[in-house]
Design an enzyme around this catalytic site. Structure first.
Site, PDB file in Angstrom:
ATOM      1  N   ASP A  73     -10.158   2.642   1.266  1.00  0.00           N
ATOM      2  CA  ASP A  73     -10.384   2.507   2.761  1.00  0.00           C
ATOM      3  C   ASP A  73     -11.178   3.581   3.374  1.00  0.00           C
ATOM      4  OD1 ASP A  73      -9.170  -0.355   2.381  1.00  0.00           O
ATOM      5  OD2 ASP A  73      -7.405   0.414   2.738  1.00  0.00           O
ATOM      6  N   LYS A  77       0.864  -1.103   0.009  1.00  0.00           N
ATOM      7  CA  LYS A  77      -0.112   0.040  -0.041  1.00  0.00           C
ATOM      8  C   LYS A  77       0.912   1.277   0.012  1.00  0.00           C
ATOM      9  CE  LYS A  77      -4.269  -1.811   2.047  1.00  0.00           C
ATOM     10  NZ  LYS A  77      -5.239  -1.641   2.986  1.00  0.00           N
TER      11      LYS A  77
END
Ligand code: ATR
Length: 267
Positions: A102, A66
């Protein structure tokens, strides 16, 4: 030609992302397939080159890529920059961009609350906690606190984003309107019987667990018994995936059928 999308991570254990996305592609009559691409850290750069060469339409990015993926992209959303993590690759005007859905997923059920919380407490200080604090900042929650077993990690997040640190041992002396658990306490397996909040809840508190297996963690069961409003982690998972689908296809998915699908997939 069938469009390709998929998820990269290492190790890639069980993921519900293929179930969700392939269901949405089919429902929207799209000629697309979502695949699983286990990718080791040393293969990441070559993978991004492949995304460019093969014009892979969309990628979900998970642990451990990420942060590392950011330097290989043409640009990033403001949100991804402020969180310092990308979980989604998508194309815009021929450029490969990074987004962090997210955060989108985390705040979607909070936006739907009748009354916005004034004080929130985030438990844990990993990547999910960072997304939670960024989301709470975006919602302009007045006071955001963060408590973590290893205090220094909470301090790093509090320093990068707007939050104040509370000692892990003193977390229950706070009286937040919203508690968000981002630790694995309560997760299926060895930690299933555990809770990050043993004992009483502040009255009228909203309790949000990002753990979604089991659907109802011990934290959520006890919070509900105490009269708190609860938000299941599955909602965050669903909403981050729906946000990816919108970025990749420009179409608006129906959350209700997708939610039912995921609930039945989890049993
Ligand atoms: P993610 O990136 O998914 O958020 P992570 O980086 O592994 O996951 O973070 C998990 C968080 O849960 C960490 O903040 C961890 O605390 P430490 O920083 O002290 O390791 C917290 N955590 C994990 N197990 C825990 C436990 N048994 N009790 C309390 N906190 C725990």
């Amino acid at each position: 030609m069938t469009q390709k999308m998929g998820i990269i991570g290492w190790p890639l254990g069980h993921t519900m992302s293929p179930t969700l996305h392939n269901f949405l592609f089919e429902r929207h009559g799209l000629d697309a397939k979502y695949e699983v691409w286990p990718t080791q850290p040393e293969e990441l750069e070559a993978f991004v080159s492949r995304v460019r060469e093969e014009k892979i339409q969309g990628v979900s990015v998970t642990i451990p890529h990420k942060q590392a993926v950011m330097k290989h992209l043409d640009g990033m959303s403001f949100r991804a920059k402020s969180v310092g993590a990308v979980n989604t690759l998508f194309w815009e005007d021929g450029q490969l961009f990074g987004e962090n859905t997210d955060v989108t997923g985390l705040i979607a059920p909070l936006r739907a609350l009748q009354k916005q919380p004034e004080t929130a407490l985030v438990l844990g200080a990993g990547g999910a906690a960072r997304a939670a604090v960024a989301g709470l900042n975006e919602l302009e929650i007045e006071s955001v606190f963060i408590a973590n077993r290893t205090r220094s990690k909470a301090e790093t997040i509090a320093h990068d984003l707007a939050a104040r640190v509370v000692d892990w041992e003193k977390r229950q002396t706070t009286t937040p309107d919203l508690i968000i658990n981002t630790t694995p306490l309560g997760m299926a397996g060895d930690m299933q019987d555990m809770t990050p909040w043993p004992g009483e809840f502040p009255s009228g508190c909203v309790v949000y667990d990002i753990v979604y297996n089991p659907l109802r963690t011990r934290l959520l069961r006890e919070a509900e018994q105490s009269g708190c409003l609860i938000i299941e982690g599955l909602e965050m998972f669903l909403q981050q995936g729906l946000a990816q689908f919108r970025l990749w296809t420009g179409q608006e998915p129906d959350p209700d059928t997708a939610r039912e699908l995921l609930r039945s997939a989890l049993g």
